[in-house]
Design an enzyme around this catalytic site. Structure first.
Site, PDB file in Angstrom:
ATOM      1  N   HIS A  55      33.373  46.833  40.376  1.00 26.36           N
ATOM      2  CA  HIS A  55      34.023  45.601  39.907  1.00 26.36           C
ATOM      3  C   HIS A  55      33.517  44.414  40.699  1.00 26.36           C
ATOM      4  CE1 HIS A  55      36.627  46.623  43.292  1.00 26.36           C
ATOM      5  NE2 HIS A  55      37.218  45.451  43.202  1.00 26.36           N
ATOM      6  N   HIS A  57      34.641  42.018  42.783  1.00 30.08           N
ATOM      7  CA  HIS A  57      35.086  41.408  44.036  1.00 30.08           C
ATOM      8  C   HIS A  57      33.984  41.392  45.099  1.00 30.08           C
ATOM      9  CE1 HIS A  57      39.600  42.016  42.956  1.00 30.08           C
ATOM     10  NE2 HIS A  57      39.107  40.890  42.472  1.00 30.08           N
ATOM     11  N   ASP A  59      33.812  41.887  48.234  1.00 30.05           N
ATOM     12  CA  ASP A  59      33.657  42.967  49.209  1.00 30.05           C
ATOM     13  C   ASP A  59      33.076  44.232  48.562  1.00 30.05           C
ATOM     14  OD1 ASP A  59      36.146  43.261  47.856  1.00 30.05           O
ATOM     15  OD2 ASP A  59      36.883  44.593  49.420  1.00 30.05           O
ATOM     16  N   HIS A  60      32.691  44.136  47.285  1.00 29.00           N
ATOM     17  CA  HIS A  60      32.017  45.251  46.597  1.00 29.00           C
ATOM     18  C   HIS A  60      30.613  44.879  46.122  1.00 29.00           C
ATOM     19  CE1 HIS A  60      35.742  47.748  46.254  1.00 29.00           C
ATOM     20  NE2 HIS A  60      36.233  46.565  46.582  1.00 29.00           N
ATOM     21  N   HIS A 114      43.176  46.436  38.072  1.00 24.85           N
ATOM     22  CA  HIS A 114      42.921  45.684  39.313  1.00 24.85           C
ATOM     23  C   HIS A 114      42.124  44.423  38.954  1.00 24.85           C
ATOM     24  CE1 HIS A 114      41.853  44.931  43.496  1.00 24.85           C
ATOM     25  NE2 HIS A 114      40.574  44.985  43.193  1.00 24.85           N
ATOM     26  N   ASP A 131      38.553  50.050  43.533  1.00 30.94           N
ATOM     27  CA  ASP A 131      39.898  49.639  43.936  1.00 30.94           C
ATOM     28  C   ASP A 131      40.939  49.961  42.860  1.00 30.94           C
ATOM     29  OD1 ASP A 131      38.734  48.644  46.205  1.00 30.94           O
ATOM     30  OD2 ASP A 131      39.080  46.529  45.738  1.00 30.94           O
ATOM     31  N   HIS A 169      38.411  51.924  50.019  1.00 28.66           N
ATOM     32  CA  HIS A 169      39.073  51.419  51.227  1.00 28.66           C
ATOM     33  C   HIS A 169      39.803  52.541  51.955  1.00 28.66           C
ATOM     34  CE1 HIS A 169      38.669  47.020  50.640  1.00 28.66           C
ATOM     35  NE2 HIS A 169      38.716  47.312  49.351  1.00 28.66           N
TER      36      HIS A 169
HETATM   37 ZN   LIG Z   1      38.846  44.671  44.465  1.00 28.46          ZN
END
Ligand SMILES: [Zn+2]
Length: 259
Positions: A55, A57, A59-60, A114, A131, A169
């Site tokens: 996805h 975001h 941090d990905h 999410h 996530d 995570h």
């Molecule tokens: Zn995320």
């Protein structure tokens, strides 16, 4: 046989590294940062064949450009339904990703909630779910809806129980604390908490878990279980008519009161 190892990033992200003994290529899932990946691949003498993204975001996806600069031939796969400009192959539900060097193929599952276009990769007994599903928990609802996430988690719950769940995570101990609010009398939850706490004390990841673990102890996967329905209804202050309503109450309870 494929090997999967975590590359820790930021405070609590796992970037998953897929390798095969005797093969000098590899793939990574959700590289939020290029630096720890470059360092690990150099140390192992590996070249990057593929980047799999779940996805949008940061941090990905934040490490994609830096990894492409290092390995221009790496192919970047990700969700068709999300605005990530660095993607090269845009995937939809039912598509397949074949990584011939690693000898593995993944089916693509749409698991929105999410985010609006979140996907997961499933194959060879493994699930890379970003996530959406966490060990003992699930992602927050950001740009998707509660109903979408509820349905996505039920879908993941129908995968084979032995499927290994590689989420993005290390949130497990905190998630287990909330799970104990929901099902304080669960012996399975107590046993899992002891096991996972011991793993963290040894400095080991609690991930992967399994679909069986999640069905047994993750409240967000147990929205059809009487004890979970009753706890969610108690918090909401009224009866809850279906699984989606139970899910919404649990997610809101955790967001407001737990973390
Ligand atoms: Zn995320």
């Amino acid at each position: 046989m494929i090997d999967v190892q975590p590359i820790p990033a930021f405070d609590d992200n796992y970037i998953w590294l897929l390798t095969r003994p005797g093969y000098d290529g590899c793939a990574v899932v959700d590289p939020g940062d290029e630096d720890p990946v470059i360092e690990r691949l150099r140390a192992l003498g590996l070249a990057l064949d593929a980047i799999l993204v779940t996805h949008k975001h940061g941090d990905h996806v934040g490490g994609i450009r830096g990894l492409k600069a290092e390995w221009p031939d790496a192919v970047v796969y990700g969700p068709a339904g999300e605005p990530v400009r660095t993607l090269e192959r845009r995937l939809r539900d039912g598509d397949r990703v074949t990584l011939p060097g690693l000898g593995v193929a993944f089916g693509v599952l749409d698991v929105p909630g999410h985010t609006e276009g979140h996907i997961a990769y499933h194959g060879d007994g493994m699930l890379f779910c970003g996530d959406t599903l966490f060990a003992a928990g699930c992602g927050r609802v950001f740009s998707g809806t509660f109903e979408q996430l509820s349905v996505s988690l039920q879908r993941l719950g129908r995968l084979p129980p032995e499927t290994r769940v590689y989420c993005a995570h290390e949130y497990t101990l905190a998630n287990l604390g909330f799970a104990a609010w929901v099902e304080p009398d669960s012996e399975l939850l107590g046993a899992r908490t002891a096991r996972d706490r011991a793993a963290r004390e040894r400095g080991e990841p609690t991930v992967p878990s399994s679909i069986a673990d999640e069905l047994a102890t993750n409240p967000f996967m147990r929205t059809d279980q009487p004890a979970v329905v009753a706890a969610a209804a108690r918090w909401a202050g009224h009866a809850l008519c279906d699984r989606d309503a139970v899910f919404r109450a649990l997610r809101t309870w955790k967001d407001r009161d737990y973390d």
